[in-house]
Design a protein around this motif. Structure first.
Motif, PDB file in Angstrom:
ATOM      1  N   ASP A 121      20.264  23.438  48.309  1.00 55.75           N
ATOM      2  CA  ASP A 121      19.517  24.800  48.574  1.00 55.75           C
ATOM      3  C   ASP A 121      18.362  24.590  49.417  1.00 55.75           C
ATOM      4  OD1 ASP A 121      21.477  25.513  46.652  1.00 55.75           O
ATOM      5  OD2 ASP A 121      20.085  26.800  45.420  1.00 55.75           O
ATOM      6  N   PRO A 122      18.249  25.208  50.535  1.00 57.02           N
ATOM      7  CA  PRO A 122      16.996  25.271  51.300  1.00 57.02           C
ATOM      8  C   PRO A 122      15.798  25.511  50.867  1.00 57.02           C
ATOM      9  CG  PRO A 122      18.401  27.141  52.063  1.00 57.02           C
ATOM     10  CD  PRO A 122      18.956  26.442  50.801  1.00 57.02           C
ATOM     11  N   LEU A 132      26.002  21.565  49.607  1.00 55.65           N
ATOM     12  CA  LEU A 132      24.895  21.683  50.460  1.00 55.65           C
ATOM     13  C   LEU A 132      23.727  22.128  49.617  1.00 55.65           C
ATOM     14  CD1 LEU A 132      24.063  21.779  53.554  1.00 55.65           C
ATOM     15  CD2 LEU A 132      24.207  24.271  53.024  1.00 55.65           C
ATOM     16  N   THR A 191      23.279  24.327  56.999  1.00 57.07           N
ATOM     17  CA  THR A 191      22.787  25.618  56.042  1.00 57.07           C
ATOM     18  C   THR A 191      23.242  26.806  56.675  1.00 57.07           C
ATOM     19  OG1 THR A 191      21.266  24.075  55.347  1.00 57.07           O
ATOM     20  CG2 THR A 191      20.714  26.626  55.128  1.00 57.07           C
ATOM     21  N   PHE A 195      17.986  30.952  51.020  1.00 62.30           N
ATOM     22  CA  PHE A 195      18.945  31.441  52.002  1.00 62.30           C
ATOM     23  C   PHE A 195      18.408  32.662  52.479  1.00 62.30           C
ATOM     24  CE2 PHE A 195      21.519  28.583  49.264  1.00 62.30           C
ATOM     25  CZ  PHE A 195      21.789  27.718  50.130  1.00 62.30           C
ATOM     26  N   GLU A 253      25.172  29.862  55.080  1.00 61.35           N
ATOM     27  CA  GLU A 253      24.495  31.234  55.116  1.00 61.35           C
ATOM     28  C   GLU A 253      25.472  32.442  55.776  1.00 61.35           C
ATOM     29  OE1 GLU A 253      19.752  30.688  55.323  1.00 61.35           O
ATOM     30  OE2 GLU A 253      20.784  30.096  57.022  1.00 61.35           O
TER      31      GLU A 253
END
Length: 471
Positions: free
Chosen positions: A332-333, A330, A250, A337, A254
């Motif tokens: 999404d956190p 990946l 991540t 981000f 970013e």
């Protein structure tokens, strides 16, 4: 050099080899009694003095090789099969066929690091030395004293050792091999840079190594002579194949998203920044990068918000910035981000590396220590890769006399590194052992280590990986 097993043992004893080397050789002999000859390769771990998460952005780092290593005893075979056991019998035997497309073991399997090297070596030979195909396999035994998941690059040391074993007939120069293995190690699923492989293959005894990328260049940096380097393991394991891998990848994404934002803001006054493909390029093309960075939104952002800001479709942005090496996207956190904070860390960390190399060469240990302290703050607050245990460990190292201390490695656990005057190093080790390992760890429900020198030790810059007794 390939030698009769008994002759290898005699030479190791005569040379004062470590118990690790002798134990690996003994395990090899017991596991493969049919092998009358053996070669031996070592690959050191590393500690990064300063320059965290800059390498995959094309920006410099300053690590050094340490006196903890991976040892690989091997015997070449005529087939393309690899059969390797670990000195630690808790790890299962590895058995596979070398090719240009090797199926992976399950995620987290230690043998994937050997496979990563094997596949990279085969594909290099396929394009540059097809006359050397097929790559011959080996029977071997691997052991090491680099704690796994500690941020001291045990995984890359295993990849390097495996590559030196499997690529021994290819004569690949060290810089090319470092770049090859930096890409090859992505086989295991991490989106890392090239620091670990470069220092493992190109380190100089007695010096740290300032490494620059694209193209790969190295410069030895002598550390202040009055200082020792202390490594302290938090005992929190950062597993590159678990949740820590997602967090690491991540951060890589970013930085890519941050670069798109910086280019979007900067190109109005400086059209050349549109050419940037890495943060290194943006830093070089835009002298006023700090002013451009200040214009980015402070808050976390969704892909939808970043897409609207830079004027790209969401699908295109995901494809360019969130696609991993295996082709997966990946996730999404939670919370979004944080591209501005990540770029702030990377770009200021690159400056700190340059300043730290200059300070070390001048013997300015005070400035070097301050820069390490600033680096830890940025790692913890801007890149958010620290943890309570690392923060406490760094605080104690400073409290008991370190000129500078910081987390080292990918973060999310692992080790801290400190520089300390030689004369107070013994007292610092005793105090940190008592306060952190014996008092603090139980409050975090972590086990007290049985031996101090396995988790807390003074180290020195060591030489690069290579084969024992020539070769």
């Amino acid at each position: 050099m390939i030698l009769p097993v008994q002759e290898m043992e005699r030479r190791l004893i005569q040379a004062g080899a470590s118990r690790l080397c002798l134990a690996v050789l003994e395990r090899f002999r017991n596991e493969f009694p049919e092998c009358g000859e053996v070669g031996l390769v070592r690959a050191p771990g590393r500690v990064n003095i300063i320059g965290e998460h800059t390498d995959y952005n094309g920006l410099p780092v300053m690590p050094m090789a340490i006196d903890r290593e991976i040892v690989f005893a091997f015997a070449p075979v005529e087939s393309v099969e690899v059969e390797v056991v670990a000195l630690d019998k808790a790890y299962e035997k590895v058995h596979f066929v070398v090719s240009g497309d090797i199926p992976k073991f399950p995620t987290g399997h230690w043998g994937n690091y050997i496979k990563a090297a094997a596949q990279a070596i085969w594909n290099w030979a396929a394009t540059r030395r097809p006359d050397k195909l097929p790559i011959r396999g080996v029977k071997g035994c691997v052991g090491g004293d680099i704690p796994p998941g500690s941020g001291l690059s045990s995984s890359s040391a295993l990849v390097v050792a495996s590559a030196l074993v499997l690529g021994r007939e290819l004569d690949i120069d060290r810089a090319s091999l470092a770049e090859l293995l930096a890409k090859g190690e992505r086989y295991v699923g991490t989106e890392g840079g090239g620091m670990d492989q470069a220092v493992c293959l190109m380190a100089r005894a007695g010096s740290a190594l300032k490494i620059e990328f694209f193209p790969l260049r190295t410069n030895p940096v002598p550390l202040p002579p009055e200082c020792a380097v202390v490594v302290a393991n938090s005992t929190v394991t950062a597993n590159k194949t678990g949740a820590a891998r997602v967090a690491f990848n991540t951060r890589v994404a970013e930085c890519r998203l941050g670069l798109e934002l910086l280019k979007s803001v900067g190109r109005e006054k400086n059209p050349r920044v549109a050419e940037a493909t890495l943060l290194k390029d943006f830093m070089a093309l835009e002298p006023n990068w700090q002013q451009v960075l200040n214009l980015l939104p402070d808050e976390p952002m969704t892909v939808e918000q970043i897409s609207a800001f830079v004027g790209q479709s969401e699908d295109n942005l995901r494809r360019r910035c969130l696609t991993m090496r295996d082709g997966s996207l990946l996730p999404d956190p939670e919370g979004g981000f944080k591209p501005k904070k990540r770029c702030l860390h990377v770009l200021t960390e690159a400056q700190r590396v340059e300043q730290a190399a200059e300070a070390a060469e001048r013997g300015d240990s005070e400035l070097l220590g301050r820069l390490m302290n600033e680096s830890h703050f940025s790692c913890a607050h801007n890149y958010e890769i620290s943890c309570p245990e690392l923060d406490r460990l760094v605080d104690l190292l400073r409290e008991y006399g370190a000129l500078g201390a910081r987390l080292t490695g990918a973060g999310f656990g692992g080790c801290a590194v400190a520089i300390v005057k030689h004369e107070i190093a013994p007292q610092l080790l005793d105090a940190v052992w008592s306060e952190y390992y014996q008092r603090f760890l139980p409050t975090r429900n972590l086990e007290i280590p049985s031996q101090q020198n396995q988790v807390l030790f003074v180290t020195k810059p060591m030489s690069a990986a290579g084969e024992f007794f020539g070769g």
